[in-house]
Design a protein around this motif. Structure first.
Motif, PDB file in Angstrom:
ATOM      1  N   SER A 373       0.837  -1.197   0.000  1.00 59.74           N
ATOM      2  CA  SER A 373       0.000   0.000   0.000  1.00 59.74           C
ATOM      3  C   SER A 373       0.874   1.250   0.000  1.00 59.74           C
ATOM      4  O   SER A 373       1.921   1.286   0.650  1.00 59.74           O
ATOM      5  N   ASP A 375       0.819   5.847  -0.580  1.00 57.59           N
ATOM      6  CA  ASP A 375       0.158   7.146  -0.742  1.00 57.59           C
ATOM      7  C   ASP A 375       0.917   7.895  -1.830  1.00 57.59           C
ATOM      8  O   ASP A 375       2.121   8.149  -1.685  1.00 57.59           O
ATOM      9  N   LYS A 765      -4.225  12.761  -4.623  1.00 55.82           N
ATOM     10  CA  LYS A 765      -4.740  11.840  -3.609  1.00 55.82           C
ATOM     11  C   LYS A 765      -4.956  10.447  -4.193  1.00 55.82           C
ATOM     12  O   LYS A 765      -6.087  10.049  -4.490  1.00 55.82           O
ATOM     13  N   ARG A 767      -4.218   6.387  -3.572  1.00 56.66           N
ATOM     14  CA  ARG A 767      -3.796   5.339  -2.634  1.00 56.66           C
ATOM     15  C   ARG A 767      -4.005   3.985  -3.294  1.00 56.66           C
ATOM     16  O   ARG A 767      -5.108   3.687  -3.758  1.00 56.66           O
ATOM     17  N   THR A 796       3.438   2.591   2.996  1.00 60.36           N
ATOM     18  CA  THR A 796       3.101   2.518   4.415  1.00 60.36           C
ATOM     19  C   THR A 796       4.265   1.977   5.241  1.00 60.36           C
ATOM     20  O   THR A 796       4.340   2.232   6.445  1.00 60.36           O
TER      21      THR A 796
END
Length: 811
Positions: A373, A375, A765, A767, A796
């Motif tokens: 994961s 961002d 934005k 993810r 992450t």
């Protein structure tokens, strides 16, 4: 290029960790205690492009990570971002971003009137202000103006800054070591130079030639009693004489080889002390001691062979300390590991037509192919207008290199380009010429650490001081009442006591845009002769800085095309805003007007009884005392400071006799009502029966609704200033705006205009999901050009992410 290798004839002695010594144990404990007391943060901003035109919008994504692990920081919530005029040292704009899981998106609109020149973005949290201001993130960029000629900076070619950097920090008589050097111009850009080192008799000892961006090193052995100078030549037109650092008669040398051996670090330590002392070698990275060794004092030359796997990717610092905890020499190196994530950034086509829809698939996996994961933020730009700077800074180079090294690093991405066969060697030379900057041993080894001056912020805060009118502190606690009026007409109330010295702080506020705040301070029972001082938020000092090197070079036609197309795009955006404004002005709304305008603070249509407060009533102690005998059916008994209020005609369901109290529509306690000065009250409404029932079971005894002057959304706070009251406006979190991108799958009148946006799309934005995947789509512009896609972000697990993709656009 010939590789120079410094050879040490050493007695080889390997050391493992030794924790049996009490002093070494204390060193390790103090280091850990310091890290726990002063954890550090790093901020980074990803901008949509490297330069702008007056009137354009700077779109950016902010990332905040914990410095030691590089994982997203979830402790600090507010992040302060400033727009600064570099040439004037002036703050132009400032925003407070609300971080969510360590990131936030925002923008700065550059005024049409802004002058061409160099500007800076600066980002920091309140906690970061406890440390060296050089650790604050800064990003320099250039602004153009179509109608303004560019002021070019003319450099004096004789202004060369040339410095020597002995490896480990010192030259020692009779001992050979590596002597690094760096030559830069007035703006900090590396200069290719040649030179010779001469002794006091002008005899040539050795020559040297820079290898990369003005940097290099030479093996050098200073003789006892000799002094040395260097003659530095630049472009064979200028010569500069530089004195070498004076050699020490006794000392310790630290040399490190980390380039040739891919798996191990070789640390060479030698000294010529006549009275040897106990030494400790410390290797630490990312705020953690990962290697400790204590050599035997009588060994004058030792080598330590250390596995690189002991250290994470990034800067590692080796320090030799004596038994008093004094650092004798230091050296930083960069450790590389093959642990970068696999990033697949793929478009559904390799060539597109104008205004055709693009779909980008994003996939993030670790080195074993497992999904991870992350961002992310993505910038899509027209390569014909937005030229890429060579080896520009990105989130990887900043978090792992730039943020831990002193001074500006030129072309930082060069050192991570695997196609550069000399990248690792040149990176090691960079380590010798620019030092570590995160920790100071004097701070770490203190028995007691000072209290941090700046707090970790979980929300917006407001602080100040309460004193007597003469500035002296009250002996007894001071009662404080706060009222916040937000943009959405929400009212927030709070009460508390000032500290012993009159200090107060309201923390963890959470609101957008701005708020009007009223603070009332009452000392003792009813002393309103108090002085309220509101602290201004501290910001790092702004200094006029040297104009940075503009590594993007336009030719005349490219610059003219870029300015022309940007002007067309800005004119189009302004026309859209203007047209929308006209449409709104032409809307006509018909409705019956109430006899009395409805107050947004109340739910009831009309009060049963009401008292308008005027200047003749300001002598009363409080609002409830004012009501005595003024409103039929309202009985106020007891003392002025603790009255009892009942309303005839109201039936109680609660067992209590007192009514429900409201301030500007918000339920509150009677004690809060008593603290409001009569001079601040606009009117008092009394509700019974059906009108009070709108407030539920708690209003069974009726309602006393106090409406303040300052609670009115239209109140002008500059009207008055009562004793013991301070009214101010404070900034809240910046409301996120959406990047405008036309959708050409529908026909709109504005689509008839040409579309030559320099930033085609901005997606801050993104993810990736549990499968490590994400997808975005957008429409191309009218350009016939190559399109660059730049993705940046953080996983992450704390691994910086950078990926690039290109495709062709147009015929």
């Amino acid at each position: 290029m010939k590789i120079k290798v410094l050879l040490f004839i050493l007695s080889i002695l390997l050391f493992a960790f030794t924790f049996d010594d009490e002093w070494i144990k204390q060193l390790s404990l103090k280091f850990s205690r310091y890290q726990n007391s002063f954890p550090q943060e790093k901020a980074y901003l990803h901008l949509d492009k490297p330069y702008y035109t007056a009137g354009e919008t700077i779109w950016f994504k902010a990332y905040l990570v914990e410095a030691n692990t590089l994982t997203p920081d979830t402790v600090s919530i507010p992040l302060y971002v400033e727009l600064i005029d570099n040439q004037k040292g002036k703050l132009i704009d400032k925003k407070i971003l609300k971080l969510e899981n360590g990131s936030a998106a925002a923008d700065f609109l550059l005024p049409d009137s802004i002058q061409a020149g160099y500007y800076r973005l600066r980002a920091y949290t309140n906690w970061m202000l406890n440390f060296d201001e050089n650790l604050i993130f800064t990003k320099d960029f250039k602004v153009f103006r179509p109608s303004q000629e560019e002021n070019t900076t003319k450099l004096n070619p004789q202004e060369i800054d040339f410095r020597f950097f002995p490896e480990g920090g010192h030259l020692i008589e009779g001992m050979e070591s590596r002597l690094a050097y760096k030559a830069v111009d007035a703006l900090g850009n590396g200069l290719d130079i040649t030179g010779v080192i001469l002794d006091q008799n002008s005899d040539t000892i050795t020559s040297f030639e820079s290898e990369h961006l003005g940097m290099g090193f030479v093996n050098f052995k200073p003789e006892t009693g000799s002094t040395y100078t260097a003659k530095v030549h630049y472009r064979n037109i200028y010569e500069k004489t530089v004195e070498l650092p004076l050699p020490e008669k006794e000392g310790i040398m630290l040399g490190i080889e980390s380039v040739v051996d891919k798996e191990n670090i070789r640390v060479f330590i030698s000294h010529n002390f006549s009275n040897p002392t106990n030494l400790v070698i410390v290797g630490q990275a990312r705020g953690e001691i990962l290697y400790l060794a204590k050599p035997t004092p009588d060994k004058r030359k030792v080598m330590l062979k250390i596995s690189k796997n002991k250290f994470p990717e990034g800067i590692t610092q080796f320090t030799v300390l004596n038994d008093k905890g004094q650092p004798l020499c230091e050296r930083v190196i960069y450790i590389k590991h093959d642990n970068q994530l696999n990033i697949n950034l793929v478009s559904n086509k390799t060539k597109y037509n104008k205004r055709e829809k693009v779909t980008l698939d994003i996939e993030t996996t670790d080195t074993k192919g497992q999904p991870i994961s992350a961002d992310l933020s993505v910038s899509v730009t027209d390569a014909g207008q937005v030229l890429e700077a060579p080896y520009a800074e990105n989130i990887w180079t900043y978090l792992l290199l730039d943020s831990d090294i002193k001074g500006r690093i030129e072309q930082p991405a060069y050192y991570f380009d695997n196609s550069n066969i000399n990248a690792n060697r040149h990176l090691d030379i960079l380590m010798m010429t620019q030092g570590w900057r995160r920790y100071r041993w004097n701070d770490i080894l203190k028995d007691e650490f000072p209290q941090p001056k700046f707090n970790l912020e979980r929300g917006i805060s407001l602080s100040g001081e309460i004193s007597r009118l003469n500035g002296k502190v009250f002996e007894k606690p001071v009662n404080l009442t706060f009222m916040f009026s937000l943009k959405d007409s929400t009212k927030l109330f709070g009460m508390g006591l000032a500290g012993k010295e009159g200090n107060f702080m309201i923390e963890n506020l959470n609101f957008v845009d701005s708020a009007q705040v009223i603070i009332q301070a009452i000392a003792g029972n009813n002393n309103r002769n108090t002085k309220i001082f509101i602290n201004k938020n501290y910001a790092p000092k702004i200094q006029v800085v040297a104009i940075p090197f503009n590594s993007v070079t336009f030719d005349v036609k490219e610059l003219a095309d870029y300015l022309r197309r940007t002007k067309e795009a800005l004119d189009f955006e302004r026309s859209l805003r203007f047209n929308k404004a006209i449409l709104l002005n032409e809307v006509k709304i018909k409705a019956k007007r109430n006899v009395q305008d409805r107050d947004s603070r109340v739910l009831y249509n009309q009060a049963n009884k009401s008292l308008k407060v005027d200047q003749t009533m300001i002598g009363y102690n409080n609002v409830l005392d004012l009501l005595r005998g003024r409103i039929a059916g309202v009985q106020v008994s007891g003392s002025a400071n603790d009255p009892v209020v009942t309303i005839r005609g109201a039936s109680s369901f609660t067992g209590s006799s007192e009514p429900l109290f409201l301030i500007d529509g918000i339920r509150t306690e009677k004690s809060t009502i008593l603290m409001i000065p009569v001079t601040d009250v606009d009117r008092v409404d009394v509700l019974t029966g059906a009108e009070s029932a709108i407030y539920g079971m708690g209003a069974g005894n009726g309602v006393i609704s106090v409406l303040t002057k300052r609670g009115n959304p239209n109140y002008d706070y500059s009207n008055d200033k009562a004793a013991g009251i301070e009214a101010i406006s404070i900034a809240g979190y910046y409301p996120t705006k959406e990047f405008y991108a036309p959708k050409y799958d529908e026909i709109l009148p504005e689509h008839a205009r040409p579309d030559f946006r320099s930033t085609i799309y901005w997606a801050p934005k993104i993810r990736t999901n549990a499968n490590g995947k994400a997808q975005i789509s957008y429409f191309n512009s009218d350009a016939t050009s190559k399109v660059n896609v730049l993705l940046q972000g953080i996983s992450t697990s704390g691994i910086p992410i950078v990926a690039k993709h290109t495709y062709e656009l147009g015929n």
